[in-house]
Scaffold this active site. Structure first.
Site, PDB file in Angstrom:
ATOM      1  N   THR A 125       0.818  -1.205   0.000  1.00 24.90           N
ATOM      2  CA  THR A 125       0.000   0.000   0.000  1.00 24.90           C
ATOM      3  C   THR A 125       0.854   1.258   0.000  1.00 24.90           C
ATOM      4  O   THR A 125       1.990   1.255   0.522  1.00 24.90           O
ATOM      5  CB  THR A 125      -0.910   0.015   1.248  1.00 24.90           C
ATOM      6  OG1 THR A 125      -1.557   1.287   1.355  1.00 24.90           O
ATOM      7  CG2 THR A 125      -0.115  -0.218   2.515  1.00 24.90           C
ATOM      8  N   TYR A 149      -1.741   0.543  10.575  1.00 25.06           N
ATOM      9  CA  TYR A 149      -1.995  -0.250   9.367  1.00 25.06           C
ATOM     10  C   TYR A 149      -0.791  -0.202   8.425  1.00 25.06           C
ATOM     11  O   TYR A 149      -0.314  -1.236   7.946  1.00 25.06           O
ATOM     12  CB  TYR A 149      -3.238   0.268   8.651  1.00 25.06           C
ATOM     13  CG  TYR A 149      -3.388  -0.233   7.235  1.00 25.06           C
ATOM     14  CD1 TYR A 149      -3.745  -1.560   6.982  1.00 25.06           C
ATOM     15  CD2 TYR A 149      -3.171   0.616   6.152  1.00 25.06           C
ATOM     16  CE1 TYR A 149      -3.875  -2.029   5.678  1.00 25.06           C
ATOM     17  CE2 TYR A 149      -3.311   0.162   4.854  1.00 25.06           C
ATOM     18  CZ  TYR A 149      -3.656  -1.154   4.615  1.00 25.06           C
ATOM     19  OH  TYR A 149      -3.782  -1.618   3.331  1.00 25.06           O
TER      20      TYR A 149
END
Length: 312
Positions: A125, A149
């Protein structure tokens, strides 16, 4: 190709599964149906693939699944299973991110150790970059995630690198930049914005709305992912961006053109949200032949049409 797709019932995972099945690959999909969003939506994502003779689905958690059986004769692993969400990764919920994003990835990499894989493709990501990276973001820049995250996804990237260097696992990582389109998770921005506009509810805007994102249409992300399975250089990381870096305020303007007038619910900036993202995709272009093909306006129109069809 015989491919194992983890997270096969998810937004990108199911779209990738459908593409591989259509291309004639033998596909084994695994998903544990975490309760992050309704199972019924994920089951709908799998409906097309379940009818294909070259697809087999296994409901299991990577932390306790029989990975030796799942990996039997597999040539390609596409690892998309993860606990998603920047804002939910704080506090006590972080243990879930450690389990699903780090420990599960390590267990899968360990199971691949010594197997004659062609590629192990990992879905990372843009959240690994943080706000200190220069724009456009390049793969070799210093990484300082702003959310737990992002930390968990970066840790899994590092594990893949370790297994490549020390054990020869042909690991390739893709850093997706804000993927959107049909099947998008209900917690994600465009899904929330479009459904709010369709229902006549205000659109939540966090901060001034001038933060920017490089939005990537899901079909383009999947094209890059399949290319990484055959052309990705083991040990390398690739940015996958849509080439459409715009402000959130501009997104609202597009939604108004699609749906009609909207109102704004002004909120404070959220911890962990990056101010700007923009991918330098020159490495993906050179190695994978990647070039985004869908504009933001086209992609948002497709997501809007999908949402309307889901309600019909």
């Amino acid at each position: 190709m015989k491919a194992l797709v983890t997270g096969a019932a998810g937004f990108i995972g199911s779209t990738l599964t459908d593409r591989l099945v259509a291309q004639g690959a033998e596909v084994v999909g695994i998903d544990c149906f975490t309760d992050y969003y309704p199972r019924s939506l994920k089951e709908r994502n799998l409906a097309g693939a379940r009818d294909a003779a070259n697809f087999r689905f296994v409901e299991a958690d990577l932390l306790d699944a029989d990975l030796d059986a799942l990996l039997d004769n597999v040539t390609h692993v596409f690892h998309l299973a993860a606990q998603a969400g920047v804002r939910k990764s704080w506090g006590r919920d972080f243990s879930v991110y450690v389990s699903n994003n780090i420990a599960a990835t390590q267990r899968l990499l360990e199971a691949c150790n010594g197997r004659p894989l062609d590629r192990f493709v990992y879905a990372s990501t843009s959240s690994v970059y943080g706000d200190e990276a220069a724009i456009p973001m390049r793969e070799e820049q210093r990484l300082q995630p702003l959310s737990p995250y992002g930390v968990s996804k970066l840790a899994a990237e590092h594990l893949g690198h370790l297994y490549h260097v020390n054990h020869g696992v042909p690991f390739v990582a893709l850093r997706y930049f804000t993927v959107y389109g049909p099947r998008q998770r209900p917690d994600m921005g465009f899904h929330r914005f479009l459904t709010a506009a369709m229902d006549g509810r205000p659109l939540a805007r966090y901060g001034d709305g001038e933060q920017t994102r490089d939005f990537t249409f899901v079909a383009d992300a999947v094209t890059a992912t399949t290319a990484a399975g055959t052309k990705g250089v083991p040990g390398r990381v690739y940015n996958v961006g849509g080439g459409s870096r715009v402000t959130v305020n501009h997104v609202f303007e597009i939604i108004e053109r699609l749906v009609g007038p909207v109102t704004i619910d002004q909120q404070s900036p959220q911890k962990g949200d990056m101010r700007d993202t923009y991918a330098d995709t020159s490495r993906a272009a050179a190695d994978l032949g990647f070039a985004p093909s869908v504009t933001l306006e086209q992609g948002l129109a497709e997501e809007y049409a999908w949402l309307r069809s889901e309600r019909a």
